[in-house]
Design an enzyme around this catalytic site. Structure first.
Site, PDB file in Angstrom:
ATOM      1  N   ASP A 228      -5.340   7.988  15.443  1.00  0.00           N
ATOM      2  CA  ASP A 228      -4.230   7.063  15.688  1.00  0.00           C
ATOM      3  C   ASP A 228      -4.680   5.618  15.870  1.00  0.00           C
ATOM      4  O   ASP A 228      -3.988   4.814  16.497  1.00  0.00           O
ATOM      5  CB  ASP A 228      -3.406   7.504  16.917  1.00  0.00           C
ATOM      6  CG  ASP A 228      -2.786   8.885  16.725  1.00  0.00           C
ATOM      7  OD1 ASP A 228      -2.536   9.244  15.565  1.00  0.00           O
ATOM      8  OD2 ASP A 228      -2.568   9.588  17.722  1.00  0.00           O
ATOM      9  N   GLU A 229      -5.834   5.275  15.322  1.00  0.00           N
ATOM     10  CA  GLU A 229      -6.323   3.894  15.480  1.00  0.00           C
ATOM     11  C   GLU A 229      -6.532   3.174  14.158  1.00  0.00           C
ATOM     12  O   GLU A 229      -7.079   2.078  14.128  1.00  0.00           O
ATOM     13  CB  GLU A 229      -7.631   3.897  16.277  1.00  0.00           C
ATOM     14  CG  GLU A 229      -7.488   4.514  17.641  1.00  0.00           C
ATOM     15  CD  GLU A 229      -8.368   3.855  18.686  1.00  0.00           C
ATOM     16  OE1 GLU A 229      -9.342   3.175  18.307  1.00  0.00           O
ATOM     17  OE2 GLU A 229      -8.066   4.022  19.879  1.00  0.00           O
TER      18      GLU A 229
END
Lengths: 284, 284, 284, 284
Positions: A228-229
């Site tokens: 999720d980065e």
């Protein structure tokens, strides 16, 4: 939709880039239907996208590439050119939740998305009937702790077999192994059901509920090895109140997820996204 | 604006609360102009706010309190009643940035906010002229590493001297000491220039820029000892693109900050906010 | 803020415009910091704006104009070039409502707006003290049925005396005579408190209330002889519910009005707006 | 989802209504899970909705009606009570455009909408396959200038045959005859692809394009004999720019249409909407 070429460039900024490129296009009588530029003053980097009527140019992509190569070299460009008449091949990956898949299938079915959905891969069999109605192959590849390695080896084979240009994790609840993230870097798009960087990881609506936020959101981003980065392509939010339960948030969030994913995918498919420094330039 | 009483209640949920309260009001001929309820099914807690025409009831607040007390005890209520004709006393705290202070002063000056701004406290002297034009006392209390303790002791004295009901940190760049947070719990409101919980702490626009988000936001919340983690009252966001520099984000963000702070403060001042479990119920 | 030239062009679309202009700039070593293009396929018209570092070019605006003139003629361009170091002169016109004026004055005071507010003209004397605190001349020019002609003759003189580049009707409740609209065409900006074309004319919030809409809005547009029908520069809306009275709508609407006017004015002042066919191209 | 009764009331405002109703519920041990009130000060009218756990009350709807009737008479109430366990019967009407129908079918299929879609009626045969996949009967009733009367007589028969509680015009491009509007007043919901009252009638996106607005929208409203002028249930907008063609607006608008229609229909189906004076109270 008119047949166009999309010329996408990023390079160190300096005087004369636009002149050089537009002269090149003008020399071959290229009719520009859309042109976008961006100078990043912090990094000194320049970004550029042109959409050109394919019929206005007297040659095809290969010749274009050969002719343009000297300019690209002179300015140290990262660049590519794509043909709107060659729709990208998309693989959807999903789990049990149907809203994102159903939405993308309908957009494809109604020709809103200019791409070819070549297959759907899921760790569950639930959505088979919906997908097959669209005459798209459905691959049920269960993933468990035990079979993870071979399952993703099989998935990788499917990516190759279908020659996928883009993989969309449409609420696929498994984490892609690092090697696949690496191998298909810049080609795998995820929808996360929060306004990242808030509430990364599991059960974001539950996290949002406990924190008592007044807006919930969704984020479409490229998948990297860091969960999720990856670079964010598109985000949006919707207002909630104290009276919304987690179930309400899930329901309201679905509409945001669908729209954010569809917009993000569209931008990617139309070669409107350039990534740099874990961020994106998105030329609307 | 009609003169009203605001009766605000929270208690464990059970059958008969609304009946009891509305009977009580009805017995005394109370004319309800606004009524809001919320049941939190997770905690089994019930929240309720009534706005009642003051002239419809044959007695004042003290008598109301005495008459209502038995009901409150029966249902284990946290409750209070406030009078719209007694505007709350507000202290603004600021630093050098003027946009939030100027905005609140104008809303007060144009009678949009039904409160009394009794003083402005700042660690800089920059906004004195603007504040004093409004005929509001301005206290310049510089804060440094060395004098922190005595500075905040002085600030605490000012809170008491002015009998402040609410303290607004309108882009006050200092962190309130834990004792003050504790002492004035539920009375100190902050505006943070990000969509919390993303980008807590210093320089949130710089953090947002590096992360490459597509929306920036602001959060109005109660101050607690945990920096930027208190109950959220109001939030909003605005869309940005890759072409927005940090300076652009600061400028665009200001408009969101002003509006979010003004809306949050208004809700607080009108006794529309109830906190529980580090969250808020906000009855619009 | 870096000192820049803004080159704004509109002309019939054809191959080679961008090449010609960017070559011209490149020849003189012009460093482009921002470039925007738009092709209107319906009208076959092309729009273009460049922002160029002033120091990168070896001459001033007059020489630029002379050197560029042949290209402009060749392509039948409407064009102008402006210097960010010469802030536009703005006259604000208002009535009794203070929110838009106070907002613009504060943006100017805090240097957010790169313009010079040279005077405020009002048909009432109410806002004099606020304006004069900013050391800006305030002209009270009452307008009545009887004196309309001479009042606006006087106003026209003030426009000329102050050499105004832009006139902003910041909730000025009078209708500008047709001759003035004509004379200052493209230079007078109005904020209308509805989402045009809905609710043109008087008392738009009352109209919105009766119609029962679920969103209210504001529109910033150029003033033409047709009341509230000029080219729209910027619009926005805010959500309301059945529980919002007309007074609530007025209050909520003010925040939208202020922001829409500020954004519209900013676009105009930075030469980002081109009008055509009663519409605008706005290059963000 | 818990089984609930929804008690919906409107009546002239006076002291004691809430007390009476909540006493009634409390007497029978009714557990209120949601309560909403609204006083319209302009009309002096009062609106109220309760959601009550069905299992908390010792009798069914018929007994409830009999027991409540005296109160209803005393306060001159318009009222009804509905049972969440009896999902409303919905007929969808459409033309060739699939986005709204596909969206509603999927929401129904995934159990997001608590209603029974009993049939789809269309003047074209295009969407038959999609509808029939969901095992919902599809009625192709062509409408032309010549057969209008008998076509709508047939449609009326279908409404009756299926005992429809709600008819949704999901981009049905025909105008319902006045008699049907009258006969099914308050039961027919339309989605109009503009932010009404702007751009009523045909081709709203074309109208919006010519006018050069900066936001486009959609409106969900009850159908009355006055085209596009019935009470508005829900509206929303999306931002566009000069670079969006009519085709872009159509595409972007679809997402707004779908969401606005789904939200409006949901409110109606859950008995959250009360109409009065060509407006709505919507209790979220």
């Amino acid at each position: 939709m008119e047949h166009t070429y999309r010329l996408v460039i990023s390079c160190p900024d300096r005087v004369g880039i636009v002149a050089k490129v537009s002269n090149f296009l003008s020399t071959y009588n290229g009719w520009i239907t859309e042109a976008s530029h961006h100078s990043d003053t912090q990094t000194g980097w320049f970004f550029m996208r042109h959409e050109i009527k394919a019929t206005s140019i007297p040659f095809g992509l290969d010749q274009f590439r050969a002719a343009f190569e000297p300019i690209a070299r002179e300015f140290n460009m990262n660049w590519h050119i794509a043909d709107s008449a060659q729709p990208k091949k998309v693989i959807l990956m999903c789990s049990k939740e149907s809203h994102c898949v159903a939405d993308l299938l309908h957009r494809w079915h109604s020709k809103e998305i200019n791409a070819e959905i070549v297959a759907v891969i899921s760790n569950h069999d639930d959505l088979r009937r919906m997908v097959e109605w669209h005459e798209i192959p459905y691959h049920h590849v269960p993933v468990s702790k035990e079979n993870k390695e071979e399952a993703f080896a099989h998935i990788d084979e499917l990516f190759q077999k279908y020659e996928a240009d883009v993989v969309v994790l449409a609420r696929y609840m498994q984490i892609l192994p690092g090697e696949l993230c690496e191998k298909y870097s810049g080609k795998v798009i995820n929808i996360h059901h929060s306004f990242l960087p808030s509430f990364a990881g599991a059960r974001p609506y539950h996290q949002a509920y406990s924190r008592g936020v007044k807006l919930i959101g969704a984020t479409c981003h490229y998948v990297t090895q860091d969960l999720d980065e990856g670079p964010i392509i598109e985000q949006d939010v919707i207002r909630i109140t104290h009276s919304d339960s987690i179930e309400d948030m899930v329901r309201l969030g679905k509409d945001v997820e669908k729209n954010v994913l569809a917009r993000g995918l569209r931008s990617h498919i139309e070669d409107r996204v350039i990534t740099y420094e874990n961020k994106t330039v998105v030329f609307d």
